[in-house]
Write a protein that holds these residues in place. Structure first.
Motif, PDB file in Angstrom:
ATOM      1  N   ALA A 160       0.905  -1.073   0.225  1.00 17.09           N
ATOM      2  CA  ALA A 160       0.021   0.169  -0.055  1.00 17.09           C
ATOM      3  C   ALA A 160       0.933   1.015   0.166  1.00 17.09           C
ATOM      4  O   ALA A 160       1.673   1.337   0.676  1.00 17.09           O
ATOM      5  CB  ALA A 160      -1.013  -0.126   1.107  1.00 17.09           C
ATOM      6  N   GLN A 164      -2.722   5.512   0.000  1.00 12.67           N
ATOM      7  CA  GLN A 164      -3.867   4.196   0.388  1.00 12.67           C
ATOM      8  C   GLN A 164      -3.918   3.927   1.582  1.00 12.67           C
ATOM      9  O   GLN A 164      -4.900   3.516   2.144  1.00 12.67           O
ATOM     10  CB  GLN A 164      -3.347   3.233  -0.407  1.00 12.67           C
ATOM     11  CG  GLN A 164      -3.538   3.199  -2.179  1.00 12.67           C
ATOM     12  CD  GLN A 164      -2.937   2.157  -2.866  1.00 12.67           C
ATOM     13  OE1 GLN A 164      -1.812   1.422  -2.351  1.00 12.67           O
ATOM     14  NE2 GLN A 164      -3.561   1.605  -3.972  1.00 12.67           N
ATOM     15  N   HIS A 168      -7.339   3.955   3.422  1.00 11.46           N
ATOM     16  CA  HIS A 168      -7.802   2.870   3.489  1.00 11.46           C
ATOM     17  C   HIS A 168      -7.549   2.253   5.396  1.00 11.46           C
ATOM     18  O   HIS A 168      -8.491   1.621   5.674  1.00 11.46           O
ATOM     19  CB  HIS A 168      -7.457   1.766   3.012  1.00 11.46           C
ATOM     20  CG  HIS A 168      -8.088   1.835   1.210  1.00 11.46           C
ATOM     21  ND1 HIS A 168      -9.061   1.546   0.866  1.00 11.46           N
ATOM     22  CD2 HIS A 168      -7.168   2.190   0.299  1.00 11.46           C
ATOM     23  CE1 HIS A 168      -9.396   1.778  -0.334  1.00 11.46           C
ATOM     24  NE2 HIS A 168      -8.162   2.218  -0.834  1.00 11.46           N
ATOM     25  N   ILE A 169      -6.790   2.817   5.659  1.00  7.92           N
ATOM     26  CA  ILE A 169      -6.615   2.604   7.170  1.00  7.92           C
ATOM     27  C   ILE A 169      -6.540   3.601   8.302  1.00  7.92           C
ATOM     28  O   ILE A 169      -7.225   3.351   9.097  1.00  7.92           O
ATOM     29  CB  ILE A 169      -5.083   1.710   7.147  1.00  7.92           C
ATOM     30  CG1 ILE A 169      -4.804   0.740   6.121  1.00  7.92           C
ATOM     31  CG2 ILE A 169      -4.952   1.070   8.600  1.00  7.92           C
ATOM     32  CD1 ILE A 169      -5.677  -0.528   6.343  1.00  7.92           C
ATOM     33  N   PRO A 172     -10.216   5.398   8.294  1.00  4.18           N
ATOM     34  CA  PRO A 172     -11.520   4.671   9.229  1.00  4.18           C
ATOM     35  C   PRO A 172     -10.905   4.356  10.449  1.00  4.18           C
ATOM     36  O   PRO A 172     -11.695   4.238  11.513  1.00  4.18           O
ATOM     37  CB  PRO A 172     -11.245   3.421   8.308  1.00  4.18           C
ATOM     38  CG  PRO A 172     -10.604   3.221   7.201  1.00  4.18           C
ATOM     39  CD  PRO A 172      -9.705   4.773   7.263  1.00  4.18           C
ATOM     40  N   ALA A 173      -9.502   4.090  10.797  1.00  5.27           N
ATOM     41  CA  ALA A 173      -9.062   3.570  12.112  1.00  5.27           C
ATOM     42  C   ALA A 173      -9.275   4.969  13.238  1.00  5.27           C
ATOM     43  O   ALA A 173      -9.397   4.672  14.543  1.00  5.27           O
ATOM     44  CB  ALA A 173      -7.622   3.246  12.108  1.00  5.27           C
TER      45      ALA A 173
END
Lengths: 252, 272
Positions: A160, A164, A168-169, A172-173
């Motif tokens: 990634a 990204q 993607h991480i 949201p986290a």
């Protein structure tokens, strides 16, 4: 089961409210307080019905200020947090601004904002935005920064890129932490808006309260206060419900 | 079925790794963590690295996964056979924690790797619908293999620890890399769940080059084709034994003896 429990907690709230209102009524009656010191709850309710048109008009103004202020503050907070995360050197420059925005009491800059932005809705939106800016920024920044390193390592081995990983991480986290920032923001944003209205305005619940106070119409002031509290509470519970729906994995 | 599988193996060329005289030192440390590392990791077999906590076994694995590039100095040769540009593009990594993203469903967690790297490349705006569909089918097939196809739409927190690690295993398989690096992936599970997961991993990762790090000699004896011990300060790797029988092995007397030997070696480390 949950329905039953919800009924039960609702019942408790209703009982508490009734007791407080009852005490209030009793105090007013026993001490024979004049209505310009403390109006009885019944009088306030009467006023609420009688002046509903005026109250509604001002509620809409204040409501718009609060919601737009929240939106602006959230965008600013997210933007700043992202800047601090992505450009590490920038953080040293931005952090003092961030802290200064909290060190200066929002009441103190209100008159200046009035001069710059006029007596209309804009200055109140900015007031609400400034007051929520700090909790939103710090929560968002902490959330983004404290992504479990295991998650990041895992997606690094998946190839990634930095963007990204962020999309993607890390983003949201960070949502559960950001959500607690938003919860705080929703509670304090009305303070900013109403304080702005007190300093100078021609409409809004704060303006109405000031006018009512000056004319010894304490019952109308209480009516406005009541609406403001109900609005804030409703805003909080709706936000809380929404956040729980959007972020079902959050711990809170 | 078997023809299909042979075909699959052919496509997924396995990869051997050999490390010669490897030395690793963290940039912020005075002394090297690993020194004189000589290891042959044969293709399509399980290599277990045993060592006590803090011996640097995780560091070694993380280096192989390309996660320490900015943090360590590495000298020594690291060769791949067949040769590739970067080892880190050939590995899938499985950690002790399952590392399932709590905001993604089980299926989306398995599909996580398809969002990144080569497999994410498609049209700039238009996603390749057929490709996405094929990836989803593949992920569901893998979930079927680990016995969790019925839980595909659940969120990870609805699953037990063992189920979560099974999802992680499916996610690792989804990456379809010749080398799988495992960092004590079963150590947080209870004994029975661990036993089952070892069997499952053994069956599903049969064709891969697996490097498994563990502090549990029993686990190494059950699963490994070769066992390396990592000990000393700085740590060096020592080939303890190669086992030829098929895995997963039953607990037997020879295994118990080997376990005793390993324990003696690791304990001896203390007195040095």
């Amino acid at each position: 089961m949950t329905n039953k429990m919800r009924c039960k907690s609702l019942f408790k709230v209703a009982v508490t409210l009734c007791v407080i209102l009852g005490l209030w009524q009793v105090v007013v009656m026993v001490f024979a307080l004049p209505s310009f010191i403390l109006p009885a709850p019944l009088e306030v309710f009467e006023k609420l019905v009688q002046r509903r048109d005026v109250l509604l008009k001002h509620t809409l103004v204040t409501g718009a200020e609060i919601l737009l202020g929240l939106l602006l503050g959230l965008c600013m907070g997210l933007f700043f947090a992202l800047q601090m995360l992505l450009f590490k050197p920038l953080k040293r420059w931005l952090l003092p601004i961030l802290i200064a925005s909290q060190a200066i009491p929002v009441f103190a800059i209100a008159p200046v904002l009035m001069i710059w932005l006029g007596y209309g809705i804009a200055s109140k939106i900015v007031m609400a935005a400034i007051i929520i800016f700090f909790p939103v920024t710090t929560c968002c920044y902490d959330g983004l920064r404290n992504t479990p390193s295991g998650y990041l390592d895992l997606v690094k081995t998946m190839g990634a890129s930095k963007w990204q990983r962020l999309r993607h991480i890390q983003f949201p986290a960070s949502l559960p932490t950001l959500a607690s920032g938003i919860r705080v923001a929703v509670v304090i944003a009305p303070i900013g808006a109403v304080a702005g209205e007190w300093v100078g305005s021609s409409e809004g619940l704060g303006y109405l309260m000031l006018q009512a106070n000056a004319r010894m119409m304490i019952d109308e002031m209480f009516a406005a206060l009541f609406i403001l509290s109900v609005f804030s509470l409703a805003l909080y519970f709706i936000t809380d419900k929404l956040l729980k729906k959007i972020i079902p994995w959050g711990v809170l | 079925m078997s023809a299909n599988r042979a075909n699959c193996e052919h496509r997924l060329a396995s990869l051997a790794i050999s490390i010669d005289n490897g030395l690793m030192q963290y940039l912020d440390s005075q002394a090297p963590t690993l020194q004189g590392i000589n290891m042959q990791i044969p293709a399509g077999q399980w290599t277990c690295i045993l060592g006590r906590s803090g011996c640097g076994k995780t560091s070694l694995l993380r280096h192989l996964a390309g996660l320490l590039d900015q943090k360590v100095v590495w000298s020594g040769s690291l060769r791949m056979d067949p040769a590739h540009a970067e080892l880190k593009d050939q590995v899938a990594y499985m950690a002790q924690q399952d590392l399932l993203m709590p905001w993604l469903s089980v299926l989306d967690n398995v599909l996580l790797s398809t969002r990144f790297g080569e497999s994410a490349k498609s049209g700039f705006f238009v996603k390749n619908v057929r490709k996405i569909h094929a990836q989803k089918e593949q992920a569901l097939a893998l979930l079927e293999k680990v016995g969790l196809v019925d839980n595909a739409s659940h969120l990870p927190q609805q699953l037990s620890g063992g189920m979560r690690q099974r999802v992680a295993l499916a996610r690792t398989l989804m990456q379809n890399k010749p080398v799988v690096l495992m960092d004590e992936p079963f150590s947080a599970l209870d004994a029975v769940t661990r036993y089952r997961l070892q069997n499952l991993a053994c069956a599903l990762l049969r064709d891969k080059t697996v490097v498994l790090i563990t502090h549990d000699p029993q686990e190494a004896i059950r699963l490994a084709h070769q066992i390396y011990l990592l000990r000393g300060d700085p740590s060096t790797a020592e080939l303890l034994t190669s086992l030829v029988s098929s895995t997963p092995r039953e607990f037997d007397a020879a295994g118990a003896q080997l376990q005793q030997r390993i324990m003696a070696r690791l304990e001896y480390d203390d007195d040095e």
